[in-house]
Scaffold this motif. Structure first.
Motif, mmCIF file in Angstrom:
data_model
loop_
_atom_site.group_PDB
_atom_site.id
_atom_site.type_symbol
_atom_site.label_atom_id
_atom_site.label_comp_id
_atom_site.label_asym_id
_atom_site.label_seq_id
_atom_site.Cartn_x
_atom_site.Cartn_y
_atom_site.Cartn_z
ATOM 1 N N ASP A 115 46.371 -84.205 15.169
ATOM 2 C CA ASP A 115 45.557 -84.471 16.528
ATOM 3 C C ASP A 115 44.789 -83.362 16.895
ATOM 4 O O ASP A 115 43.301 -83.766 17.014
ATOM 5 C CB ASP A 115 46.125 -84.870 17.717
ATOM 6 C CG ASP A 115 47.106 -86.249 17.595
ATOM 7 O OD1 ASP A 115 46.738 -86.949 16.687
ATOM 8 O OD2 ASP A 115 47.794 -86.310 18.312
ATOM 9 N N VAL A 116 45.103 -82.184 16.636
ATOM 10 C CA VAL A 116 44.117 -80.996 17.223
ATOM 11 C C VAL A 116 43.319 -80.747 16.286
ATOM 12 O O VAL A 116 42.017 -80.438 16.344
ATOM 13 C CB VAL A 116 45.034 -79.910 17.089
ATOM 14 C CG1 VAL A 116 44.341 -78.606 17.552
ATOM 15 C CG2 VAL A 116 46.017 -79.960 18.780
ATOM 16 N N ALA A 117 43.425 -80.993 14.748
ATOM 17 C CA ALA A 117 42.634 -80.735 13.649
ATOM 18 C C ALA A 117 41.387 -81.803 13.848
ATOM 19 O O ALA A 117 40.177 -81.396 13.845
ATOM 20 C CB ALA A 117 43.263 -80.816 12.452
ATOM 21 N N ARG A 118 41.663 -83.044 13.910
ATOM 22 C CA ARG A 118 40.878 -84.026 14.112
ATOM 23 C C ARG A 118 39.921 -83.881 15.536
ATOM 24 O O ARG A 118 38.457 -83.958 15.361
ATOM 25 C CB ARG A 118 41.263 -85.360 14.071
ATOM 26 C CG ARG A 118 41.980 -85.598 12.751
ATOM 27 C CD ARG A 118 41.906 -87.180 12.276
ATOM 28 N NE ARG A 118 42.905 -87.291 11.200
ATOM 29 C CZ ARG A 118 42.682 -86.898 9.896
ATOM 30 N NH1 ARG A 118 41.775 -86.170 9.713
ATOM 31 N NH2 ARG A 118 43.553 -87.268 9.118
ATOM 32 N N ALA A 119 40.308 -83.297 16.465
ATOM 33 C CA ALA A 119 39.725 -82.952 17.722
ATOM 34 C C ALA A 119 38.669 -81.940 17.579
ATOM 35 O O ALA A 119 37.836 -81.807 18.403
ATOM 36 C CB ALA A 119 40.655 -82.774 18.690
ATOM 37 N N ASN A 120 39.060 -81.303 16.553
ATOM 38 C CA ASN A 120 38.065 -79.930 16.536
ATOM 39 C C ASN A 120 37.253 -80.083 15.185
ATOM 40 O O ASN A 120 36.762 -79.070 14.741
ATOM 41 C CB ASN A 120 38.913 -78.634 16.367
ATOM 42 C CG ASN A 120 39.511 -78.082 17.555
ATOM 43 O OD1 ASN A 120 38.862 -77.315 18.239
ATOM 44 N ND2 ASN A 120 40.731 -78.602 18.104
ATOM 45 N N GLY A 121 37.270 -81.236 14.754
ATOM 46 C CA GLY A 121 36.276 -81.680 13.680
ATOM 47 C C GLY A 121 36.608 -81.206 12.226
ATOM 48 O O GLY A 121 35.936 -80.877 11.337
ATOM 49 N N ALA A 122 38.015 -80.921 12.039
ATOM 50 C CA ALA A 122 38.534 -80.229 10.915
ATOM 51 C C ALA A 122 39.244 -81.480 10.054
ATOM 52 O O ALA A 122 39.737 -82.470 10.585
ATOM 53 C CB ALA A 122 39.479 -79.319 11.190
ATOM 54 N N ARG A 123 39.237 -81.256 8.752
ATOM 55 C CA ARG A 123 40.041 -82.145 7.946
ATOM 56 C C ARG A 123 41.421 -81.837 7.905
ATOM 57 O O ARG A 123 42.063 -80.537 8.046
ATOM 58 C CB ARG A 123 39.432 -81.901 6.313
ATOM 59 C CG ARG A 123 38.324 -82.588 6.100
ATOM 60 C CD ARG A 123 37.971 -82.449 4.621
ATOM 61 N NE ARG A 123 37.987 -81.071 4.111
ATOM 62 C CZ ARG A 123 38.446 -80.965 2.914
ATOM 63 N NH1 ARG A 123 38.917 -81.706 2.121
ATOM 64 N NH2 ARG A 123 38.511 -79.424 2.503
ATOM 65 N N PHE A 124 42.276 -82.943 8.063
ATOM 66 C CA PHE A 124 43.670 -82.588 7.713
ATOM 67 C C PHE A 124 44.396 -83.112 6.440
ATOM 68 O O PHE A 124 44.065 -84.440 6.378
ATOM 69 C CB PHE A 124 44.521 -83.493 8.920
ATOM 70 C CG PHE A 124 46.216 -83.238 9.028
ATOM 71 C CD1 PHE A 124 46.418 -82.082 9.636
ATOM 72 C CD2 PHE A 124 46.726 -84.167 8.520
ATOM 73 C CE1 PHE A 124 47.789 -81.954 9.806
ATOM 74 C CE2 PHE A 124 48.025 -84.191 8.611
ATOM 75 C CZ PHE A 124 48.508 -83.027 9.167
ATOM 76 N N GLU A 125 44.767 -82.064 5.610
ATOM 77 C CA GLU A 125 45.045 -82.551 4.330
ATOM 78 C C GLU A 125 46.599 -81.803 3.804
ATOM 79 O O GLU A 125 46.707 -80.963 4.235
ATOM 80 C CB GLU A 125 43.876 -81.885 3.469
ATOM 81 C CG GLU A 125 43.998 -82.313 1.985
ATOM 82 C CD GLU A 125 42.692 -81.639 1.198
ATOM 83 O OE1 GLU A 125 42.878 -81.552 -0.031
ATOM 84 O OE2 GLU A 125 41.761 -81.463 1.593
ATOM 85 N N ARG A 126 46.983 -82.749 2.946
ATOM 86 C CA ARG A 126 48.182 -82.458 2.279
ATOM 87 C C ARG A 126 48.143 -81.939 1.070
ATOM 88 O O ARG A 126 47.441 -82.575 0.181
ATOM 89 C CB ARG A 126 49.326 -83.727 2.538
ATOM 90 C CG ARG A 126 49.859 -84.315 3.919
ATOM 91 C CD ARG A 126 50.360 -85.541 3.788
ATOM 92 N NE ARG A 126 50.887 -85.876 5.067
ATOM 93 C CZ ARG A 126 51.722 -85.664 5.920
ATOM 94 N NH1 ARG A 126 52.677 -84.915 5.370
ATOM 95 N NH2 ARG A 126 51.805 -86.194 7.089
ATOM 96 N N ILE A 127 48.719 -80.894 0.730
ATOM 97 C CA ILE A 127 48.243 -80.374 -0.638
ATOM 98 C C ILE A 127 49.884 -79.926 -1.174
ATOM 99 O O ILE A 127 50.657 -79.740 -0.538
ATOM 100 C CB ILE A 127 47.526 -79.124 -0.327
ATOM 101 C CG1 ILE A 127 48.299 -77.884 0.395
ATOM 102 C CG2 ILE A 127 46.144 -79.487 -0.015
ATOM 103 C CD1 ILE A 127 47.494 -76.662 0.164
#
Length: 593
Positions: free
Chosen positions: A288-300
């Motif tokens: 939620d916080v990543a998306r709210a700050n315009g960042a990608r959320f990615e599993r690696i």
């Protein structure tokens, strides 16, 4: 000397406010710390415990300063603890081994910097012997008990440093971190643990564990406090062979990408399921916080980090520990904990060759290049620990339990990363859960920006001005919610106070453009869940909002709807008495009796 109220949770900002208002002095705080050290002696947090003889020379130096000099000291009057593998002039350094002890003539560079900035040391803290361990039980000075649940481990090796802050015996403390020792104890005791990049803080005056990977670290209640200490402690040092200079002029922006492990981490111990649930809740918030700050959320895939981590203890790199401590261990074998001796002696294995060492060296530097590229404008987030153990469990199986505690920490310094552990809720009652954010060494600003956005406020400061104050009818409600009294305060001089015609009489606090005054309040700290329960219990026309205090701090507190206390011309409505001039609900009630 009269006793004054000193909060259980010490912060730099909170102490500085109290000093400025004249509510406390460093000597008042030292008195409370000395008393607490006695009260919590069974936790075995100290090797050299706080005493008047220890702290008084530092207090006298602080008290002798003129106001102008004090203003130049960003940490003036702030008490801190020092892990006992870090030198403090005139005080023995034991590294958790009495036979190893020596008394340094000068303090470690970081300690000297902090004292010069106005902070004062209060004692030397317990640790896993020679900083070799992540459990806090490997010390001849006693097993260091967890601050919240004494049956559990405190984490290591900086065990005493974390417990000292968690139990209000220091505002911040210094630890060291080679494989996770500055982060695991933070997570297990509900603190923030900041591990700067390799070479950012000097290690001159620090007993080496693995010299090329060692970092001095800080434990504190807040990220702000960690940053305040970092601002003083960081910087190049000619006395430290590993010292590097970093550009801190730019404030970090939120990272472009937030990485988390593709596969679910391994959770272990009796609280494995609770830790798993806490991690999943943290993942939801992270996304939620990543998306709210315009960042990608990615599993690696993070298996490569686990592979690198194995070099630290299972490969040739452990020989670095033997190179520094081997001669002492050979000559004083009976003075070294058996489990510690086993680990150190593994660095002297006959099957390890110079070729093995260079192969490990090349592997590590390849991993650093990969990490530098991947995490330059990104953070990786992992659980700080996948569980915890009782001290009995660790005693029964010391190697396996310790290894599990380092599953998500050991790779960090090998890959030249900067890291910070932040609280992320609770696994269960008295068992805090922490997550660690990692970034490339040169990306500290990005890391701290992300940590600030992710850190969940586990506790909320609330101002009360009426029946919830001590001695009044509704105060037991705060006690039932586990609220901690912090002290008395005043609002900014922009509030009006009214007495409502309720049973019992309740105050109504209202922010006003004109005609306001500073209103006396009491401050309490409570968990977010407890605060939610309190909010739900409050009937109209009362409610909750933000209240500004006279020192500029903004807290939550009771407010009243304007229409319930004032008419259209700003006068009190029928049945409501304005008591702004009295400035205190308690004094008003005394006058009415």
């Amino acid at each position: 000397m009269d006793s004054k109220f000193v909060p259980d949770h010490l912060t730099i900002a909170g102490l500085h406010r109290a000093f400025e208002k004249g509510d406390l002095s460093p000597r008042d705080v030292a008195k409370a710390i000395i008393a607490r050290a006695g009260e919590y002696a069974s936790h075995n947090a100290w090797i050299v415990a706080p005493t008047w003889d220890f702290v008084n020379p530092y207090l006298e130096a602080l008290e002798s300063m003129e106001d102008e000099e004090r203003a130049q000291k960003p940490l003036w009057g702030i008490p801190f603890a020092v892990k006992d593998n870090i030198d403090l002039a005139g005080v023995p350094t034991t590294a958790g081994c009495p036979a190893y002890a020596y008394t340094p003539e000068q303090s470690a560079t970081v300690v000297a910097k902090l004292i010069d900035a106005g902070a004062f040391p209060v004692g030397k803290t317990n640790l896993d012997q020679f900083a070799t361990g992540l459990v806090g039980t490997r010390s001849p000075y006693g097993e260091c008990e967890n601050a919240l649940d004494p049956a559990l481990i405190s984490g290591g090796s900086s065990s005493g440093s974390a417990v000292a802050v968690a139990l209000g015996m220091a505002a911040f403390s210094l630890g060291t971190d080679t494989a996770g020792s500055g982060r695991v104890p933070a997570a297990l005791n509900g603190l923030v643990g900041f591990k700067p990049p390799l070479g950012s803080w000097s290690t001159a005056g620090v007993v080496p564990a693995c010299a090329s990977l060692d970092c001095v670290t800080v434990f504190a209640r807040t990220l702000d406090d960690c940053e305040a200490v970092d601002a003083v402690a960081s910087g190049p040092d000619e006395a430290c062979a590993w010292s590097r200079e970093f550009d801190r002029s730019a404030v970090g922006a939120f990272p472009r990408t937030v990485y988390v492990p593709r596969d679910e981490p391994n959770f272990y111990g009796s609280f494995a399921e609770e830790y798993r649930a806490a991690w999943r809740r943290a993942l939801d918030r992270l996304e939620d916080v990543a998306r709210a700050n315009g960042a990608r959320f990615e599993r690696i895939d993070t298996q490569w980090l686990s592979d690198i981590a194995s070099i630290l203890y299972d490969g040739a790199w452990v020989a670095e520990r033997w190179s520094d401590l081997g001669s002492f261990v050979s000559e004083h074998a009976d003075d070294v904990f058996p489990v510690t001796r086993t680990i150190l002696e593994s660095g002297n294995r006959l099957d390890l060759s110079a070729a093995d060492a260079f192969a490990a060296y090349h592997t590590v530097f390849a991993a650093r290049a990969r990490a530098r590229a991947l995490f330059a404008d990104a953070v990786l987030v992992m659980p700080t620990a996948g569980g915890t153990f009782t001290r009995d469990e660790v005693r029964a199986d010391p190697i396996r339990t310790n290894s599990l505690m380092g599953l998500y920490t050991n790779h960090c310094n090998l890959c030249d990363l900067v890291a910070v552990d932040v609280p992320a809720g609770e696994a269960s009652e008295k068992h805090p859960f922490g997550i660690t954010l990692f970034a490339a060494a040169a990306s500290q600003g990005v890391l701290l920006s992300a940590a600030r956005a992710f850190a969940e406020p586990r506790e909320i400061v609330v101002a009360v001005c009426g029946q919830h104050m001590r001695g009044f009818a509704l105060h037991p409600q705060l006690e039932d919610l586990g609220a901690e009294f912090l002290g008395a305060a005043k609002t900014a001089p922009t509030y009006r106070l009214f007495a409502l015609s309720t049973d019992p009489v309740k105050p109504g606090l209202l922010r006003s453009v004109e005609g306001g005054a500073g209103i006396e309040v009491e401050l309490y700290r409570m968990s977010a869940a407890a605060f939610g329960s309190l909010v739900a219990s409050v009937p109209a026309p009362l409610g909750f909002g933000s209240i500004e205090l006279e020192d500029g701090e903004v807290v939550k507190g009771f407010l009243v709807e304007a229409s319930a206390v004032m008419d259209g011309e700003g006068a009190a409505v029928s049945g409501v008495a304005e008591i702004t001039e009295i400035g205190s609900f308690a004094r008003y009630m005394d006058a009415m009796r």
